[in-house]
Motif scaffolding. Structure first.
Motif, PDB file in Angstrom:
ATOM      1  N   GLU A 136     -61.746  27.694  57.855  1.00  0.00           N
ATOM      2  CA  GLU A 136     -62.619  28.624  58.595  1.00  0.00           C
ATOM      3  C   GLU A 136     -64.078  28.454  58.170  1.00  0.00           C
ATOM      4  N   LEU A 137     -64.314  28.455  56.875  1.00  0.00           N
ATOM      5  CA  LEU A 137     -65.683  28.325  56.356  1.00  0.00           C
ATOM      6  C   LEU A 137     -66.293  26.951  56.650  1.00  0.00           C
ATOM      7  N   ALA A 138     -65.429  25.944  56.815  1.00  0.00           N
ATOM      8  CA  ALA A 138     -65.903  24.593  57.110  1.00  0.00           C
ATOM      9  C   ALA A 138     -66.142  24.387  58.608  1.00  0.00           C
ATOM     10  N   GLY A 139     -65.851  25.418  59.390  1.00  0.00           N
ATOM     11  CA  GLY A 139     -66.100  25.321  60.825  1.00  0.00           C
ATOM     12  C   GLY A 139     -64.963  24.705  61.623  1.00  0.00           C
ATOM     13  N   VAL A 140     -63.773  24.651  61.014  1.00  0.00           N
ATOM     14  CA  VAL A 140     -62.599  24.131  61.714  1.00  0.00           C
ATOM     15  C   VAL A 140     -61.447  25.132  61.599  1.00  0.00           C
ATOM     16  N   PRO A 141     -61.633  26.327  62.185  1.00  0.00           N
ATOM     17  CA  PRO A 141     -60.603  27.360  62.058  1.00  0.00           C
ATOM     18  C   PRO A 141     -59.246  26.861  62.545  1.00  0.00           C
TER      19      PRO A 141
ATOM     20  N   GLN B 237     -58.744  29.631  54.724  1.00  0.00           N
ATOM     21  CA  GLN B 237     -60.081  30.165  54.449  1.00  0.00           C
ATOM     22  C   GLN B 237     -61.094  29.021  54.359  1.00  0.00           C
TER      23      GLN B 237
ATOM     24  N   MET C  79     -67.621  18.590  55.605  1.00  0.00           N
ATOM     25  CA  MET C  79     -67.917  19.992  55.342  1.00  0.00           C
ATOM     26  C   MET C  79     -66.823  20.647  54.479  1.00  0.00           C
TER      27      MET C  79
ATOM     28  N   VAL D 294     -67.330  23.119  51.064  1.00  0.00           N
ATOM     29  CA  VAL D 294     -66.780  24.468  50.908  1.00  0.00           C
ATOM     30  C   VAL D 294     -65.968  24.549  49.615  1.00  0.00           C
TER      31      VAL D 294
END
Length: 93
Positions: free
Chosen positions: A22-27, A19, A1, A5
């Motif tokens: 976060e957008l890749a789902g791994v904050p 950022q 992912m 992004v």
């Protein structure tokens, strides 16, 4: 992912490692983003150069070949780079 992004960052814009994470789902995994990008195969067309650190700076060592390449690629897209720094207010995705 992470790669998806990075691929989505528009021309002339930058995103921070955090950022992208976060957008890749791994904050909170900014370092993971950096590690993934550092392992891209030679000749990859992924716009890795559009990813910078949270303070708006290029993370590669100043004066290195990679540093100069990243500055050149960003400037070719119209991103203003001054002493290795990009104004996030102007160029953040």
């Amino acid at each position: 992912m992470i790669w998806q992004v990075v691929a989505a960052i528009p021309v002339g814009k930058v995103a921070t490692y955090g950022q992208v994470a976060e957008l890749a789902g791994v904050p909170g995994a900014a370092r993971l983003v950096g590690r993934c990008l550092s392992q891209l195969p030679e000749g990859s067309r992924l716009p890795w150069f559009r990813v910078i650190n949270a303070s708006g700076r290029i993370s590669l060592p100043v004066g290195s070949e990679g540093y100069h390449r990243q500055v050149k690629l960003l400037q070719e897209e119209g991103v203003a780079v001054l002493n290795g720094k990009i104004r996030l207010a102007d160029f953040r995705w």
